[in-house]
Write an enzyme that holds these catalytic residues in place. Structure first.
Site, PDB file in Angstrom:
ATOM      1  N   ASN A 548       7.009 -82.161  -4.850  1.00 27.53           N
ATOM      2  CA  ASN A 548       7.559 -81.162  -5.776  1.00 27.53           C
ATOM      3  C   ASN A 548       9.074 -81.129  -5.693  1.00 27.53           C
ATOM      4  O   ASN A 548       9.701 -82.033  -5.145  1.00 27.53           O
ATOM      5  CB  ASN A 548       6.970 -79.792  -5.445  1.00 27.53           C
ATOM      6  CG  ASN A 548       7.457 -79.288  -4.091  1.00 27.53           C
ATOM      7  OD1 ASN A 548       7.501 -80.043  -3.128  1.00 27.53           O
ATOM      8  ND2 ASN A 548       7.836 -78.030  -4.012  1.00 27.53           N
ATOM      9  N   CYS A 550      11.018 -79.320  -3.856  1.00 26.98           N
ATOM     10  CA  CYS A 550      11.589 -79.186  -2.514  1.00 26.98           C
ATOM     11  C   CYS A 550      10.855 -80.022  -1.474  1.00 26.98           C
ATOM     12  O   CYS A 550      11.056 -79.826  -0.269  1.00 26.98           O
ATOM     13  CB  CYS A 550      11.613 -77.720  -2.091  1.00 26.98           C
ATOM     14  SG  CYS A 550      12.583 -76.674  -3.199  1.00 26.98           S
ATOM     15  N   GLU A 552       7.863 -80.203  -0.210  1.00 27.68           N
ATOM     16  CA  GLU A 552       6.871 -79.735   0.759  1.00 27.68           C
ATOM     17  C   GLU A 552       5.455 -79.695   0.193  1.00 27.68           C
ATOM     18  O   GLU A 552       4.504 -79.461   0.944  1.00 27.68           O
ATOM     19  CB  GLU A 552       7.252 -78.335   1.304  1.00 27.68           C
ATOM     20  CG  GLU A 552       6.891 -77.163   0.423  1.00 27.68           C
ATOM     21  CD  GLU A 552       7.911 -76.886  -0.669  1.00 27.68           C
ATOM     22  OE1 GLU A 552       7.954 -75.765  -1.182  1.00 27.68           O
ATOM     23  OE2 GLU A 552       8.664 -77.810  -1.006  1.00 27.68           O
ATOM     24  N   THR A 737      16.520 -68.297   0.117  1.00 32.34           N
ATOM     25  CA  THR A 737      16.792 -66.943  -0.353  1.00 32.34           C
ATOM     26  C   THR A 737      15.959 -65.904   0.374  1.00 32.34           C
ATOM     27  O   THR A 737      16.475 -64.856   0.770  1.00 32.34           O
ATOM     28  CB  THR A 737      16.541 -66.848  -1.867  1.00 32.34           C
ATOM     29  OG1 THR A 737      17.274 -67.871  -2.526  1.00 32.34           O
ATOM     30  CG2 THR A 737      16.991 -65.500  -2.400  1.00 32.34           C
ATOM     31  N   ILE A 738      14.656 -66.160   0.548  1.00 27.86           N
ATOM     32  CA  ILE A 738      13.860 -65.124   1.205  1.00 27.86           C
ATOM     33  C   ILE A 738      14.226 -64.983   2.678  1.00 27.86           C
ATOM     34  O   ILE A 738      14.007 -63.927   3.276  1.00 27.86           O
ATOM     35  CB  ILE A 738      12.350 -65.351   1.022  1.00 27.86           C
ATOM     36  CG1 ILE A 738      11.871 -66.634   1.694  1.00 27.86           C
ATOM     37  CG2 ILE A 738      11.969 -65.309  -0.444  1.00 27.86           C
ATOM     38  CD1 ILE A 738      10.364 -66.740   1.776  1.00 27.86           C
TER      39      ILE A 738
END
Length: 916
Positions: A548, A550, A552, A737-738
């Site tokens: 995908n 990123c 993973e 971000t999280i």
């Protein structure tokens, strides 16, 4: 990257406006009576912006930075008198600012300026009220030495006549955030001020009011009702027992946020109406998400409270799309979508349209383009040669750039091509900043999809044959020994003259180009086809054609199925009690998180029918982790140590054990996923077993110990009896971000720097290693001089010989480590993971040989994918003397990367946040 924000002298970050540069230059030209057309001024402004974009890749330029560049560009253009006038203009403006500041301070002391209250009334400014307000905040942290008078004085410098009460609070925040480098406590303090300003706006009171907690809880109903009226929130949320949910809210958990997390939540996550008024406070935000994920539960309130507790304590945080959309009228909560593009014009443009729809709703997109025939291949219907894959990728690039996902993040796409594709060499150059712009894709990420056979040819110094998929249509859909057998047959056909379009290259030359492009442009990423497929639980149901955005996610794709993955991450930093892992809490977290992730699948809004079909059929989820570096610091463990690798191994085994068990328990309750029969799970094969399968298929040992610490037989028996609810359970995303929201280090990464400035769309944030500060305080070494030294050395303490060697080892930064340790951590985690990990490679080395060794070692140790290569500019570092395992080196053919090459490094937030 384009300049979108600038930092004002007050440290406030605002939108960049090029017209202000042009206007200032026009004034300078007029002052010197030098004629200049609008076109000439625009051209100089373009050069100013180009310079800024080159210099400020990961931070925002300040006003003074911009003015320095303007001066230089005016001189370079031969306008020396104008440049001189511009300098004098700057000096005069500085004099005026100082005069106004002195005047303002005098007026403030005499209470001669007015303040606009929230009710619209204008009242005289009261300095004592400001002092009392700051003192109240300081009293929240009695252990810290907070100079209230100094904060008040600096706040006053940012005020003006007619200032609003909210602006005064923002001025306090600006002063506090500038002090974070002095002490991390200011980060928490700034967050408290920010939240209290919002509470005043929403509730009419702040945390110092006696009725605060009651009002906070009571507002949950009003927030949901307002959201429903604004058609932002699903009306079904009003059917919950809101009194029960309100009573379970814990307003004090707002204090868990660091400033960067609070500001990010404030700017981008808290729900707003169409007039952009914020509807919810942080605990309402968590509860709204919990309710959105509990809609289909039998005990909705009980599950919502369970989900809320997990998130509001920052034990687990769902991915950004879930945070954006859970409980809303369009609950697109999935993180990643992966498509396979067929060699058919209609399907090509359908997939490009699908990209737009998927990106619109905050999904990161991965596209597999290997099926497209190569440049020069015959198109029989029109009897003309194909232009290959690159022109279509240019359209993908334009589509990606056009999408602003949910109005909060740019569209983001990664395109994959397998290494034997005839156009692979053109593909490698897509992200270059030179060459034909018609064959460049600056807004699209790229990744290599590499079969094992190619890596073997590189190590053996063999030849590699490039083919067109229209003449070798099955290659992309096979892997392992089957791929090798078919590929060798196609090579023999080519040598016999039976293939129309093919050519041979030296495998090491192609590999060297891959490594050089990766260093120069940051792309294409290195991902490995065979481990992804051989270890896939769904090998009976199709082929993994790419990863995908990123890297993973490793799920099957086809014309009929767009792979979807739903992500969330455990905050490991919140699972340490004293000096040990809280295993009991970690088990509870995994179990609840898996239930939340499974619920996403049924409650999700799917932008395409192919995505809905695949997700409901296979039900994959990706539970990941973040805060590994926090845990290592709390346990006093060096990242570069066998103990740390063992901990990575142990943590991932434990999480894998309980994630698989939780999925099987959900299968007992809800039924197994539709395509379960025939899967590896059904055949009794777990992730650890598939590592052995990979070694057998390759005939090469990974070197990773395959010992289990836990007794897996109860889990295997449970799966035999009840099956699995989810085809895939585990994937480690970047969490850029999280992790900010959770207040921990991202994902599985070592610390980037002990002190640096991080930029994202919410502004610029000073990030300081609070663990280092705590240790220095214990040693009595934390003072202004230490802050100065840290800034002078860009956060590194390796040259601080007055510090204990143990401390220097513990607080090595990512670029000061041997990247082989990152690979070793990933390899030991990977044996427990049924999907993959976003593994960033950090290195200070400019040696092509060293970087090549790192990736060959990653392949040999069984890694499925890697993500960004993060390097330092050659001019800014000394060459690394670290040496990777020489047994995997390709010394004769891998050159030193040219010393003038500067690696393109993505923003630590914006380039990596797409999944999380």
């Amino acid at each position: 990257m384009p300049i979108e924000k600038i930092k004002k002298r007050t440290q406030e970050v605002v939108d960049f406006d090029r017209t202000r540069i042009e206007l200032a230059m026009k004034k300078a030209f007029i002052a010197t009576r030098v004629a200049a057309s609008d076109e000439e001024i625009a051209a100089i402004t373009d050069k100013v912006i180009e310079d800024l974009e080159r210099r400020f890749v990961e931070s925002f330029p300040g006003v003074e930075d911009i003015q320095d560049v303007v001066e230089r560009k005016l001189s370079e253009a031969g306008h020396f008198e104008v440049a001189k006038a511009y300098i004098l203009y700057r000096k005069e403006r500085e004099r005026v600012r100082l005069a106004r500041r002195r005047e303002l301070l005098e007026r403030l002391r005499r209470s001669e300026i007015t303040v606009r209250k929230r009710n619209g009334a204008a009242v005289p400014f009261d300095l004592s009220e400001l002092e009392a307000n700051v003192q109240r905040y300081a009293s929240l942290f009695p252990e810290a030495k907070i100079d209230v008078a100094e904060i008040v004085d600096e706040t006053c410098l940012n005020l003006y006549d007619g200032v609003s009460a909210s602006e005064i609070n923002r001025a306090i925040v600006l002063v506090l955030r500038a002090r974070i480098e002095r002490d991390p406590i200011y980060s928490q303090l700034a967050a408290r001020v920010l939240w209290n300003d919002l509470r005043k706006e929403v509730l009419g009171v702040d945390e110092f009011a006696a009725e605060f907690a009651d009002r906070y809880r009571q507002h949950l109903r009003r927030a949901i009702e307002s959201g429903v009226r604004a058609r932002r929130i699903d009306p079904r949320l009003l059917e919950f027992d809101l009194e029960r949910l309100s009573a379970s809210l814990a307003p004090e958990r707002d204090s868990l946020f660091e400033f960067i997390g609070a500001q990010t939540l404030y700017d981008r996550y808290l729900l707003r109406d169409h007039e952009q008024r914020i509807l919810e406070l942080p605990q309402h935000f968590w509860m709204r998400i919990a309710m959105g994920l509990a809609l289909n539960e039998a005990d909705r309130e009980g599950r919502a409270i369970e989900f809320y507790d997990l998130m509001s304590k920052l034990l687990y945080v769902p991915s950004t799309p879930t945070l954006f959309h859970a409980g809303t009228t369009h609950p697109q909560m999935s993180s990643c979508y992966i498509t396979t593009v067929e060699d058919d014009l209609t399907h090509i443009f359908k997939c490009i349209g699908d990209n737009a729809q998927l990106s619109k709703w905050s999904g990161g997109v991965g596209n597999d383009w290997t099926n497209i025939r190569g440049t020069g291949a015959l198109i029989r219907s029109t009897n003309v040669p194909s232009q290959g894959v690159v022109p279509f990728l240019k359209i993908v690039d334009a589509t990606t750039a056009a999408i602003n996902r949910s109005g909060k993040r740019r569209g983001a796409t990664c395109v994959y091509l397998e290494t034997w594709h005839y156009d692979i060499e053109d593909f490698l150059e897509l992200r270059k900043n030179t060459g034909d712009e018609r064959r460049r894709t600056h807004d699209t990420n790229t990744a290599n999809w590499i079969p094992d056979l190619f890596m073997k040819r590189v190590i053996e110094d063999g030849q590699w044959t490039l083919l067109s998929p229209d003449e070798a249509p099955d290659l992309h859909h096979t892997y392992g020994r089957d791929f090798e057998r078919r590929y060798l047959e196609y090579e023999r056909r080519a040598e016999r003259g039976e293939m129309r379009l093919w050519r041979q290259v030296c495998a090491r030359d192609l590999w060297r180009k891959m490594i050089n492009m990766l260093f120069e442009t940051g792309h294409p990423w290195i991902t490995f086809k065979d481990p992804c497929n051989i270890r896939s639980p769904q090998d009976h149901a199709g082929v993994v054609h790419s990863s995908n955005l990123c890297t993973e996610i490793t799920l099957n794709t086809s014309r009929e199925e767009t792979a979807v993955c739903n992500l969330g991450s455990i905050n490991l930093a919140r699972h340490v009690a004293g000096r040990a892992i809280d295993w009991a809490q970690l088990e509870r977290t995994v179990k609840t998180a898996m239930r939340m992730l499974d619920n996403v699948i049924d409650l999700n809004f799917y932008p395409t029918v192919e995505a809905e079909r695949a997700n409901l059929k296979h039900r994959p989820v990706g539970l990941g982790i973040m805060g590994l570096q926090d845990v290592l610091y709390m346990l006093d463990c060096d990242f570069e140590s066998e103990r740390a690798v063992a901990l990575s191994d142990e943590l991932m085994e434990f999480i894998s054990y309980h994630a698989i068990l939780a999925s099987s328990e959900l299968a007992r309750e809800r039924g197994a996923y539709e395509s379960y029969r025939g899967s590896k799970w059904d055949r009794g094969l777990f992730p650890l077993d598939t590592l052995e399968m990979l070694e057998r298929e390759r005939g090469i040992e990974t070197g990773v110990e395959k010992r289990a610490r836990m007794d897996w037989e109860p889990v295997r028996e449970h799966v035999r009896q009840f099956g699995m609810r989810n085809s895939n359970c585990l994937a480690i995303a970047p969490t850029a971000t999280i992790a900010n929201i959770a207040g921990c280090f991202p994902s599985i990464e070592p610390i980037y720097k002990n002190l640096y400035v991080k930029s994202n769309v919410s502004g610029e944030f000073t990030v300081i290693n609070r663990y280092l500060v705590e240790d220095l305080k214990r040693l009595g070494l934390w003072d202004e001089e230490m802050v100065r030294r840290l800034k002078q050395h860009d956060g590194s303490i390796q040259s601080f010989t007055d510090l204990p060697p143990r401390l220097r080892r513990k607080y090595k930064e990512a670029f000061e480590m041997d990247a082989l340790w990152i690979i070793r951590h990933a390899a030991h985690r990977g044996k427990w993971i049924d999907q993959s990990q976003s593994v960033n490679i950090f290195t200070a080395s400019t040696s092509g040989r060293y970087i090549s060794d790192i990736y060959i070692t990653a392949w040999k140790m069984g890694l499925k994918t890697t993500y960004y290569l993060r390097t330092l500019a050659a001019s800014g570092i000394e060459k690394s003397t670290l040496d990777a395992a020489s047994a995997h080196a390709v010394p004769e053919t891998t050159e030193e990367v040219p010393s003038e090459t500067t690696s393109a490094v993505c923003s630590l937030d914006e380039g990596c946040e797409v999944c999380q």
